[in-house]
Design a protein around this motif. Structure first.
Motif, PDB file in Angstrom:
ATOM      1  N   ASP A   1       0.841  -1.197   0.000  1.00  0.00           N
ATOM      2  CA  ASP A   1       0.000   0.000   0.000  1.00  0.00           C
ATOM      3  C   ASP A   1       0.874   1.245   0.000  1.00  0.00           C
ATOM      4  O   ASP A   1       2.027   1.214   0.424  1.00  0.00           O
ATOM      5  CB  ASP A   1      -0.922   0.013   1.223  1.00  0.00           C
ATOM      6  CG  ASP A   1      -2.033  -1.026   1.090  1.00  0.00           C
ATOM      7  OD1 ASP A   1      -2.248  -1.540  -0.024  1.00  0.00           O
ATOM      8  OD2 ASP A   1      -2.664  -1.337   2.118  1.00  0.00           O
ATOM      9  N   CYS A   2       0.292   2.350  -0.439  1.00  0.00           N
ATOM     10  CA  CYS A   2       1.048   3.597  -0.596  1.00  0.00           C
ATOM     11  C   CYS A   2       1.671   4.037   0.720  1.00  0.00           C
ATOM     12  O   CYS A   2       1.005   4.129   1.748  1.00  0.00           O
ATOM     13  CB  CYS A   2       0.129   4.684  -1.128  1.00  0.00           C
ATOM     14  SG  CYS A   2       0.966   6.263  -1.374  1.00  0.00           S
ATOM     15  N   TYR A   3       2.944   4.368   0.663  1.00  0.00           N
ATOM     16  CA  TYR A   3       3.699   4.819   1.833  1.00  0.00           C
ATOM     17  C   TYR A   3       3.152   6.146   2.342  1.00  0.00           C
ATOM     18  O   TYR A   3       3.159   6.417   3.538  1.00  0.00           O
ATOM     19  CB  TYR A   3       5.168   4.969   1.424  1.00  0.00           C
ATOM     20  CG  TYR A   3       6.075   5.557   2.471  1.00  0.00           C
ATOM     21  CD1 TYR A   3       6.588   4.760   3.497  1.00  0.00           C
ATOM     22  CD2 TYR A   3       6.433   6.899   2.430  1.00  0.00           C
ATOM     23  CE1 TYR A   3       7.415   5.298   4.463  1.00  0.00           C
ATOM     24  CE2 TYR A   3       7.266   7.446   3.389  1.00  0.00           C
ATOM     25  CZ  TYR A   3       7.761   6.644   4.403  1.00  0.00           C
ATOM     26  OH  TYR A   3       8.584   7.184   5.351  1.00  0.00           O
ATOM     27  N   PHE A   4       2.646   6.971   1.439  1.00  0.00           N
ATOM     28  CA  PHE A   4       2.240   8.331   1.815  1.00  0.00           C
ATOM     29  C   PHE A   4       0.798   8.414   2.305  1.00  0.00           C
ATOM     30  O   PHE A   4       0.510   9.075   3.293  1.00  0.00           O
ATOM     31  CB  PHE A   4       2.444   9.283   0.636  1.00  0.00           C
ATOM     32  CG  PHE A   4       3.884   9.398   0.253  1.00  0.00           C
ATOM     33  CD1 PHE A   4       4.751  10.183   0.986  1.00  0.00           C
ATOM     34  CD2 PHE A   4       4.396   8.678  -0.825  1.00  0.00           C
ATOM     35  CE1 PHE A   4       6.094  10.271   0.650  1.00  0.00           C
ATOM     36  CE2 PHE A   4       5.732   8.758  -1.173  1.00  0.00           C
ATOM     37  CZ  PHE A   4       6.587   9.555  -0.417  1.00  0.00           C
ATOM     38  N   CYS A   5      -0.114   7.755   1.613  1.00  0.00           N
ATOM     39  CA  CYS A   5      -1.532   7.938   1.966  1.00  0.00           C
ATOM     40  C   CYS A   5      -2.228   6.627   2.313  1.00  0.00           C
ATOM     41  O   CYS A   5      -3.394   6.646   2.688  1.00  0.00           O
ATOM     42  CB  CYS A   5      -2.257   8.657   0.834  1.00  0.00           C
ATOM     43  SG  CYS A   5      -2.585   7.599  -0.585  1.00  0.00           S
ATOM     44  N   GLY A   6      -1.534   5.519   2.169  1.00  0.00           N
ATOM     45  CA  GLY A   6      -2.153   4.237   2.505  1.00  0.00           C
ATOM     46  C   GLY A   6      -3.089   3.704   1.430  1.00  0.00           C
ATOM     47  O   GLY A   6      -3.749   2.695   1.616  1.00  0.00           O
ATOM     48  N   GLY A   7      -3.150   4.392   0.304  1.00  0.00           N
ATOM     49  CA  GLY A   7      -4.012   3.969  -0.803  1.00  0.00           C
ATOM     50  C   GLY A   7      -3.528   2.669  -1.438  1.00  0.00           C
ATOM     51  O   GLY A   7      -2.407   2.222  -1.204  1.00  0.00           O
TER      52      GLY A   7
END
Ligand SMILES: [Zn+2]
Length: 85
Positions: free
Chosen positions: A8-14
């Motif tokens: 999952d995205c490191y920045f937003c969890g998307g």
């Protein structure tokens, strides 16, 4: 092409899904667009993630001599500035 898994995205969890993207790289005064690059793209913020071998291949391309590149086509690139005049 083999399917790659992405966290999952490191920045937003998307959720990150693999897409073929175009990457514009510049290094040492050269600008090269690399098409059809497999990248994990966050479906929320658009952040891109590259596997190590993909990143290495892009780095390799940036270091190939101009005359040895297999150039598919060329683009004209307009250059603008935000500097105060
Ligand atoms: Zn994200």
């Amino acid at each position: 092409m083999k399917k790659r898994e992405y966290a999952d995205c490191y920045f937003c969890g998307g959720q990150v899904q693999e897409k073929q993207v175009d990457v514009i790289r510049h290094w040492n005064g050269r600008v090269i667009m690399i098409e059809d690059v497999p990248a994990g793209v966050c479906n929320q913020c658009g952040e891109r993630y590259y596997w190590g071998d993909v990143a290495e291949e892009m780095d390799r391309i940036m270091h190939v001599a101009e005359k040895e590149l297999q150039v598919k086509r060329e683009l004209r690139v307009p250059v603008v500035t935000l500097a105060a005049t």
